[in-house]
Design a protein around this motif. Sequence first.
Motif, PDB file in Angstrom:
ATOM      1  N   ASP A 136     -17.028 -39.648  20.302  1.00 33.59           N
ATOM      2  CA  ASP A 136     -17.404 -39.743  21.708  1.00 33.59           C
ATOM      3  C   ASP A 136     -18.846 -39.273  21.933  1.00 33.59           C
ATOM      4  O   ASP A 136     -19.609 -39.869  22.683  1.00 33.59           O
ATOM      5  CB  ASP A 136     -16.407 -38.873  22.501  1.00 33.59           C
ATOM      6  CG  ASP A 136     -16.459 -39.160  23.975  1.00 33.59           C
ATOM      7  OD1 ASP A 136     -15.912 -40.188  24.393  1.00 33.59           O
ATOM      8  OD2 ASP A 136     -17.064 -38.349  24.713  1.00 33.59           O
ATOM      9  N   TRP A 137     -19.215 -38.202  21.224  1.00 30.64           N
ATOM     10  CA  TRP A 137     -20.540 -37.622  21.436  1.00 30.64           C
ATOM     11  C   TRP A 137     -21.653 -38.595  21.027  1.00 30.64           C
ATOM     12  O   TRP A 137     -22.605 -38.812  21.769  1.00 30.64           O
ATOM     13  CB  TRP A 137     -20.653 -36.313  20.640  1.00 30.64           C
ATOM     14  CG  TRP A 137     -21.929 -35.569  20.949  1.00 30.64           C
ATOM     15  CD1 TRP A 137     -22.146 -34.752  22.023  1.00 30.64           C
ATOM     16  CD2 TRP A 137     -23.138 -35.604  20.189  1.00 30.64           C
ATOM     17  NE1 TRP A 137     -23.434 -34.260  21.997  1.00 30.64           N
ATOM     18  CE2 TRP A 137     -24.070 -34.775  20.873  1.00 30.64           C
ATOM     19  CE3 TRP A 137     -23.538 -36.234  19.030  1.00 30.64           C
ATOM     20  CZ2 TRP A 137     -25.369 -34.572  20.408  1.00 30.64           C
ATOM     21  CZ3 TRP A 137     -24.825 -36.034  18.565  1.00 30.64           C
ATOM     22  CH2 TRP A 137     -25.728 -35.208  19.251  1.00 30.64           C
ATOM     23  N   HIS A 138     -21.533 -39.190  19.821  1.00 33.31           N
ATOM     24  CA  HIS A 138     -22.594 -40.113  19.378  1.00 33.31           C
ATOM     25  C   HIS A 138     -22.639 -41.386  20.214  1.00 33.31           C
ATOM     26  O   HIS A 138     -23.711 -41.929  20.485  1.00 33.31           O
ATOM     27  CB  HIS A 138     -22.394 -40.494  17.901  1.00 33.31           C
ATOM     28  CG  HIS A 138     -22.922 -39.478  16.954  1.00 33.31           C
ATOM     29  ND1 HIS A 138     -22.129 -38.521  16.363  1.00 33.31           N
ATOM     30  CD2 HIS A 138     -24.177 -39.255  16.489  1.00 33.31           C
ATOM     31  CE1 HIS A 138     -22.864 -37.762  15.580  1.00 33.31           C
ATOM     32  NE2 HIS A 138     -24.111 -38.182  15.632  1.00 33.31           N
ATOM     33  N   ASN A 139     -21.445 -41.884  20.620  1.00 33.62           N
ATOM     34  CA  ASN A 139     -21.426 -43.151  21.361  1.00 33.62           C
ATOM     35  C   ASN A 139     -21.881 -42.975  22.810  1.00 33.62           C
ATOM     36  O   ASN A 139     -22.451 -43.895  23.391  1.00 33.62           O
ATOM     37  CB  ASN A 139     -20.026 -43.757  21.335  1.00 33.62           C
ATOM     38  CG  ASN A 139     -20.022 -45.225  21.741  1.00 33.62           C
ATOM     39  OD1 ASN A 139     -20.335 -46.092  20.929  1.00 33.62           O
ATOM     40  ND2 ASN A 139     -19.691 -45.508  22.999  1.00 33.62           N
ATOM     41  N   PHE A 140     -21.616 -41.772  23.404  1.00 32.21           N
ATOM     42  CA  PHE A 140     -21.887 -41.564  24.826  1.00 32.21           C
ATOM     43  C   PHE A 140     -22.790 -40.369  25.130  1.00 32.21           C
ATOM     44  O   PHE A 140     -23.929 -40.545  25.555  1.00 32.21           O
ATOM     45  CB  PHE A 140     -20.567 -41.409  25.602  1.00 32.21           C
ATOM     46  CG  PHE A 140     -19.714 -42.653  25.603  1.00 32.21           C
ATOM     47  CD1 PHE A 140     -20.192 -43.851  26.129  1.00 32.21           C
ATOM     48  CD2 PHE A 140     -18.429 -42.628  25.092  1.00 32.21           C
ATOM     49  CE1 PHE A 140     -19.404 -44.999  26.147  1.00 32.21           C
ATOM     50  CE2 PHE A 140     -17.627 -43.777  25.111  1.00 32.21           C
ATOM     51  CZ  PHE A 140     -18.119 -44.950  25.630  1.00 32.21           C
ATOM     52  N   PRO A 146     -22.854 -39.046  30.310  1.00 28.75           N
ATOM     53  CA  PRO A 146     -21.861 -37.971  30.391  1.00 28.75           C
ATOM     54  C   PRO A 146     -20.478 -38.517  30.754  1.00 28.75           C
ATOM     55  O   PRO A 146     -20.325 -39.689  31.104  1.00 28.75           O
ATOM     56  CB  PRO A 146     -22.408 -37.068  31.499  1.00 28.75           C
ATOM     57  CG  PRO A 146     -23.384 -37.885  32.248  1.00 28.75           C
ATOM     58  CD  PRO A 146     -23.850 -38.995  31.371  1.00 28.75           C
ATOM     59  N   GLY A 147     -19.470 -37.630  30.675  1.00 31.58           N
ATOM     60  CA  GLY A 147     -18.075 -38.034  30.828  1.00 31.58           C
ATOM     61  C   GLY A 147     -17.753 -38.818  32.088  1.00 31.58           C
ATOM     62  O   GLY A 147     -16.963 -39.754  32.059  1.00 31.58           O
ATOM     63  N   HIS A 171     -11.824 -40.526  19.217  1.00 29.70           N
ATOM     64  CA  HIS A 171     -12.881 -41.407  18.713  1.00 29.70           C
ATOM     65  C   HIS A 171     -12.792 -42.758  19.428  1.00 29.70           C
ATOM     66  O   HIS A 171     -11.762 -43.103  20.010  1.00 29.70           O
ATOM     67  CB  HIS A 171     -12.732 -41.626  17.205  1.00 29.70           C
ATOM     68  CG  HIS A 171     -13.307 -40.502  16.391  1.00 29.70           C
ATOM     69  ND1 HIS A 171     -12.911 -39.194  16.535  1.00 29.70           N
ATOM     70  CD2 HIS A 171     -14.253 -40.506  15.416  1.00 29.70           C
ATOM     71  CE1 HIS A 171     -13.585 -38.431  15.696  1.00 29.70           C
ATOM     72  NE2 HIS A 171     -14.408 -39.199  14.995  1.00 29.70           N
ATOM     73  N   VAL A 172     -13.866 -43.524  19.361  1.00 30.55           N
ATOM     74  CA  VAL A 172     -13.885 -44.852  19.991  1.00 30.55           C
ATOM     75  C   VAL A 172     -14.339 -45.875  18.961  1.00 30.55           C
ATOM     76  O   VAL A 172     -14.934 -45.519  17.942  1.00 30.55           O
ATOM     77  CB  VAL A 172     -14.863 -44.887  21.194  1.00 30.55           C
ATOM     78  CG1 VAL A 172     -14.450 -43.855  22.235  1.00 30.55           C
ATOM     79  CG2 VAL A 172     -16.308 -44.660  20.730  1.00 30.55           C
ATOM     80  N   LEU A 173     -14.006 -47.152  19.205  1.00 30.12           N
ATOM     81  CA  LEU A 173     -14.705 -48.213  18.468  1.00 30.12           C
ATOM     82  C   LEU A 173     -16.063 -48.323  19.147  1.00 30.12           C
ATOM     83  O   LEU A 173     -16.112 -48.514  20.372  1.00 30.12           O
ATOM     84  CB  LEU A 173     -13.933 -49.525  18.566  1.00 30.12           C
ATOM     85  CG  LEU A 173     -12.579 -49.540  17.852  1.00 30.12           C
ATOM     86  CD1 LEU A 173     -11.915 -50.905  18.017  1.00 30.12           C
ATOM     87  CD2 LEU A 173     -12.740 -49.211  16.377  1.00 30.12           C
ATOM     88  N   SER A 178     -26.284 -48.374  19.653  1.00 36.10           N
ATOM     89  CA  SER A 178     -27.191 -47.271  20.006  1.00 36.10           C
ATOM     90  C   SER A 178     -26.858 -45.939  19.329  1.00 36.10           C
ATOM     91  O   SER A 178     -27.780 -45.156  19.053  1.00 36.10           O
ATOM     92  CB  SER A 178     -27.250 -47.117  21.529  1.00 36.10           C
ATOM     93  OG  SER A 178     -27.746 -48.304  22.117  1.00 36.10           O
ATOM     94  N   PRO A 179     -25.567 -45.602  19.055  1.00 37.63           N
ATOM     95  CA  PRO A 179     -25.325 -44.332  18.345  1.00 37.63           C
ATOM     96  C   PRO A 179     -26.037 -44.237  16.987  1.00 37.63           C
ATOM     97  O   PRO A 179     -26.286 -43.126  16.506  1.00 37.63           O
ATOM     98  CB  PRO A 179     -23.801 -44.287  18.169  1.00 37.63           C
ATOM     99  CG  PRO A 179     -23.284 -45.625  18.551  1.00 37.63           C
ATOM    100  CD  PRO A 179     -24.297 -46.213  19.486  1.00 37.63           C
ATOM    101  N   VAL A 180     -26.398 -45.369  16.404  1.00 38.52           N
ATOM    102  CA  VAL A 180     -27.134 -45.316  15.128  1.00 38.52           C
ATOM    103  C   VAL A 180     -28.528 -44.709  15.343  1.00 38.52           C
ATOM    104  O   VAL A 180     -29.069 -44.055  14.449  1.00 38.52           O
ATOM    105  CB  VAL A 180     -27.218 -46.712  14.467  1.00 38.52           C
ATOM    106  CG1 VAL A 180     -27.875 -46.615  13.096  1.00 38.52           C
ATOM    107  CG2 VAL A 180     -25.837 -47.341  14.344  1.00 38.52           C
TER     108      VAL A 180
END
Length: 359
Positions: A136-140, A146-147, A171-173, A178-180
Amino acid sequence: MDGITGLRDRYLAAIAAAADEQALEDTRVAALGKKGEVSLLMRGLGKMTPEERQTAGPALNALKDDLNQAIAMARAALADAALNARLATEWTDVTLPARATPQGTIHPVSQVMDEISAIFADLGFSVAEGPQIENDWHNFDALNIPGHHPARAEMDTFYMSRREGSNQPPHVLRTHTSPVQIRHMQEHGAPCRIIAPGRVYRADYDQTHTPMFHQIEGLAIDRDITMANLKWVLEEFFSAFFGTGVKTRFRASHFPFTEPSAEVDIQCEWVDGQVRVGEGSDWLEVLGSGMVHPKVLTAAGVDPAEWQGFAFGMGIDRMAMLKYGIPDLRAFFDSDLRWLRHYGFAALDVPTIQGGINR
Ligand code: PHE
């Protein structure tokens, strides 16, 4: 002397009748071996009178020579016959049709990813990767989403089930590449120039949306990178990719992870329901972009007082459809062999800057 003639006839017949090498050898031993009939007779010469010996000696020698010669000929004939038999069974019919060699094709998405990577490699970008199951942290969060942010709902996120007993968000798909950006800057810091192609997932399905699709992320961080660099890089890229000069139009937009943000259109024209890129009076939206938000740099461990740069995210499937005139996105992922043979590319025909990007 009659005895010698009889012996000759008998052994010549046996030699002629020998069906294989072993039978021939047995016959030779019976006649000419140490205890063979002919050998014994020759040994008997010593007990003869000189007169007898004068006729019997040459006759026995002649018999021995005749038998040896007949054996040698029979042996050669057997070897010939064996070779002929082998040739008869081992022949090849060169008129037979060749065996079919089924050949796969390269999927347009893979081809276009290779094309895009080759162009950006030439511009000094390297390829980075990240996981498709993302936290969640890397994707968002790290991307300044934020949440409570509406972007989370907009993205139609697929959530993994929460690990038992964990108080971490599930976790998410990953919903975008962008998380990369975050992962790369965490590991390598600044400066950097990367692209990150790969699969992304959103719960969406119609003629232009599939729950899995492909994006390519771009990220360039240095001390003095501006939107002008972004525009030049993108125009350079689109012109190389479409093989014709392509103008871009930047429209002010909003992404939580860039400030300012812009959506980028490329120039195009519609002819008989078909789109032509690089000419005309229409515009086609192809990517989101902007200057990386200071909060994103900070989250990734890069000091925004020292570093700045641009990022963009582009749909790869869309690029393949535009470039190769493929009408329906959903067919990309049906694995229909007729479609793959029609739109696929030759496996050895790898796109490169020096060999040619466009097919
Ligand atoms: N991640 C955005 C999306 O998926 C695209 C984007 C990438 C926008 C990088 C700006 C910068 O829509």
